[in-house]
Design a protein around this motif. Structure first.
Motif, mmCIF file in Angstrom:
data_model
loop_
_atom_site.group_PDB
_atom_site.id
_atom_site.type_symbol
_atom_site.label_atom_id
_atom_site.label_comp_id
_atom_site.label_asym_id
_atom_site.label_seq_id
_atom_site.Cartn_x
_atom_site.Cartn_y
_atom_site.Cartn_z
ATOM 1 N N ARG A 105 11.741 1.922 14.294
ATOM 2 C CA ARG A 105 13.179 1.718 14.025
ATOM 3 C C ARG A 105 13.433 0.603 13.022
ATOM 4 N NH1 ARG A 105 16.918 2.943 19.116
ATOM 5 N NH2 ARG A 105 15.668 4.615 20.004
ATOM 6 N N ASP A 106 12.590 -0.419 13.033
ATOM 7 C CA ASP A 106 12.778 -1.535 12.102
ATOM 8 C C ASP A 106 12.239 -1.242 10.707
ATOM 9 O OD1 ASP A 106 10.032 -1.713 12.445
ATOM 10 O OD2 ASP A 106 10.037 -3.783 13.158
ATOM 11 N N GLY A 107 11.675 -0.047 10.513
ATOM 12 C CA GLY A 107 11.159 0.348 9.207
ATOM 13 C C GLY A 107 9.675 0.097 9.022
ATOM 14 N N SER A 108 9.064 -0.625 9.951
ATOM 15 C CA SER A 108 7.620 -0.862 9.848
ATOM 16 C C SER A 108 6.866 0.435 10.109
ATOM 17 C CB SER A 108 7.179 -1.947 10.837
ATOM 18 O OG SER A 108 7.380 -1.523 12.167
ATOM 19 N N LEU A 109 5.625 0.481 9.658
ATOM 20 C CA LEU A 109 4.811 1.683 9.774
ATOM 21 C C LEU A 109 3.538 1.389 10.543
ATOM 22 C CD1 LEU A 109 5.158 2.636 6.018
ATOM 23 C CD2 LEU A 109 6.406 3.684 7.890
ATOM 24 N N SER A 110 3.035 2.394 11.241
ATOM 25 C CA SER A 110 1.767 2.237 11.942
ATOM 26 C C SER A 110 0.984 3.539 11.893
ATOM 27 C CB SER A 110 1.986 1.806 13.390
ATOM 28 O OG SER A 110 2.644 2.822 14.108
ATOM 29 N N ILE A 111 -0.310 3.390 12.033
ATOM 30 C CA ILE A 111 -1.222 4.534 12.092
ATOM 31 C C ILE A 111 -2.152 4.290 13.277
ATOM 32 C CG2 ILE A 111 -3.039 5.841 10.932
ATOM 33 C CD1 ILE A 111 -1.913 4.798 8.261
ATOM 34 N N GLN A 112 -2.142 5.199 14.231
ATOM 35 C CA GLN A 112 -3.061 5.085 15.354
ATOM 36 C C GLN A 112 -4.285 5.928 15.080
ATOM 37 O OE1 GLN A 112 -1.138 5.776 19.110
ATOM 38 N NE2 GLN A 112 0.092 3.931 18.909
ATOM 39 N N GLY A 113 -5.387 5.538 15.707
ATOM 40 C CA GLY A 113 -6.608 6.290 15.506
ATOM 41 C C GLY A 113 -7.699 5.854 16.456
ATOM 42 N N PHE A 140 -7.256 2.167 18.202
ATOM 43 C CA PHE A 140 -6.680 1.078 17.410
ATOM 44 C C PHE A 140 -5.360 1.530 16.823
ATOM 45 C CE2 PHE A 140 -9.062 3.663 14.468
ATOM 46 C CZ PHE A 140 -8.164 3.817 13.419
ATOM 47 N N ALA A 141 -4.633 0.583 16.248
ATOM 48 C CA ALA A 141 -3.426 0.873 15.469
ATOM 49 C C ALA A 141 -3.421 -0.048 14.259
ATOM 50 C CB ALA A 141 -2.171 0.665 16.307
ATOM 51 N N CYS A 142 -3.268 0.525 13.079
ATOM 52 C CA CYS A 142 -3.087 -0.259 11.862
ATOM 53 C C CYS A 142 -1.588 -0.451 11.688
ATOM 54 C CB CYS A 142 -3.639 0.478 10.645
ATOM 55 S SG CYS A 142 -5.430 0.534 10.576
ATOM 56 N N ARG A 143 -1.183 -1.667 11.346
ATOM 57 C CA ARG A 143 0.240 -1.954 11.195
ATOM 58 C C ARG A 143 0.562 -2.396 9.770
ATOM 59 N NH1 ARG A 143 2.310 -5.815 15.583
ATOM 60 N NH2 ARG A 143 0.842 -7.211 14.554
ATOM 61 N N PHE A 144 1.674 -1.894 9.267
ATOM 62 C CA PHE A 144 2.179 -2.219 7.940
ATOM 63 C C PHE A 144 3.641 -2.618 8.073
ATOM 64 C CE2 PHE A 144 -1.194 0.856 7.482
ATOM 65 C CZ PHE A 144 -1.906 0.441 6.376
ATOM 66 N N ASP A 145 4.104 -3.552 7.252
ATOM 67 C CA ASP A 145 5.523 -3.900 7.296
ATOM 68 C C ASP A 145 6.343 -2.833 6.572
ATOM 69 O OD1 ASP A 145 5.443 -4.427 4.522
ATOM 70 O OD2 ASP A 145 5.437 -6.603 4.784
ATOM 71 N N LYS A 146 7.660 -2.995 6.566
ATOM 72 C CA LYS A 146 8.517 -1.954 5.979
ATOM 73 C C LYS A 146 8.368 -1.825 4.468
ATOM 74 C CE LYS A 146 12.554 -4.945 6.300
ATOM 75 N NZ LYS A 146 13.873 -5.049 6.954
ATOM 76 N N LYS A 147 7.759 -2.811 3.821
ATOM 77 C CA LYS A 147 7.497 -2.728 2.387
ATOM 78 C C LYS A 147 6.142 -2.081 2.093
ATOM 79 C CE LYS A 147 10.304 -6.699 1.148
ATOM 80 N NZ LYS A 147 10.301 -8.046 0.558
ATOM 81 N N GLY A 148 5.348 -1.852 3.149
ATOM 82 C CA GLY A 148 4.040 -1.239 2.958
ATOM 83 C C GLY A 148 2.894 -2.233 2.899
ATOM 84 N N ASN A 149 3.188 -3.518 3.143
ATOM 85 C CA ASN A 149 2.129 -4.528 3.163
ATOM 86 C C ASN A 149 1.343 -4.418 4.467
ATOM 87 O OD1 ASN A 149 2.851 -5.849 0.669
ATOM 88 N ND2 ASN A 149 4.628 -6.635 1.763
ATOM 89 N N ILE A 193 0.865 -1.175 0.000
ATOM 90 C CA ILE A 193 0.000 0.000 0.000
ATOM 91 C C ILE A 193 0.906 1.231 0.000
ATOM 92 C CG2 ILE A 193 -1.877 1.176 1.217
ATOM 93 C CD1 ILE A 193 -2.506 -1.759 0.401
ATOM 94 N N SER A 194 0.655 2.172 -0.892
ATOM 95 C CA SER A 194 1.477 3.383 -0.913
ATOM 96 C C SER A 194 1.206 4.194 0.354
ATOM 97 C CB SER A 194 1.187 4.221 -2.155
ATOM 98 O OG SER A 194 -0.098 4.802 -2.057
ATOM 99 N N ARG A 195 2.192 4.968 0.787
ATOM 100 C CA ARG A 195 2.026 5.769 2.015
ATOM 101 C C ARG A 195 0.825 6.695 1.908
ATOM 102 N NH1 ARG A 195 6.880 6.310 5.661
ATOM 103 N NH2 ARG A 195 5.803 8.143 6.470
ATOM 104 N N GLY A 196 0.580 7.231 0.736
ATOM 105 C CA GLY A 196 -0.548 8.130 0.548
ATOM 106 C C GLY A 196 -1.903 7.452 0.716
#
Length: 102
Positions: free
Chosen positions: A61-69, A81-90, A28-31
């Protein structure tokens, strides 16, 4: 003979569907991550995406991404909640941050 060909055609279709469903997930793209997150959360909490609020994308730090809401569940209250994505955006998952008392 005809029944064998129909059976083989059916097996080919099933095999193609299995290969397609077990293939690598598309990043998933960051946008698009906030909207994707809202969609996943709305499905998880059985509500409309308009009741889901997302924050900024945070990189670990490991490159993974999250979005809290938060999601407004009406009489059940507001749930974090928190949505979690791996460092590739999956997309990985939605993690409930508010206990439902279960």
């Amino acid at each position: 003979m005809k029944r064998t060909l129909v059976w083989l055609g059916g097996m080919a279709t099933v095999t193609a569907l299995l290969v397609a469903s077990t293939g690598a997930a598309n990043a998933i793209s960051r946008g698009n991550m906030p909207a994707y997150c809202r969609g996943e959360v709305s499905a998880m909490y059985a509500t409309k995406p308009m009741y889901v609020k997302t924050g900024k994308i945070v990189k670990a730090r490991d490159g993974s991404l999250s979005i809290q809401g938060t999601v407004d569940k009406g009489s059940e209250g507001i749930k974090a909640f928190a949505c979690r994505f791996d460092k590739k955006g999956n997309f990985i998952d939605v993690m409930a941050m508010t206990s439902d008392g279960e």
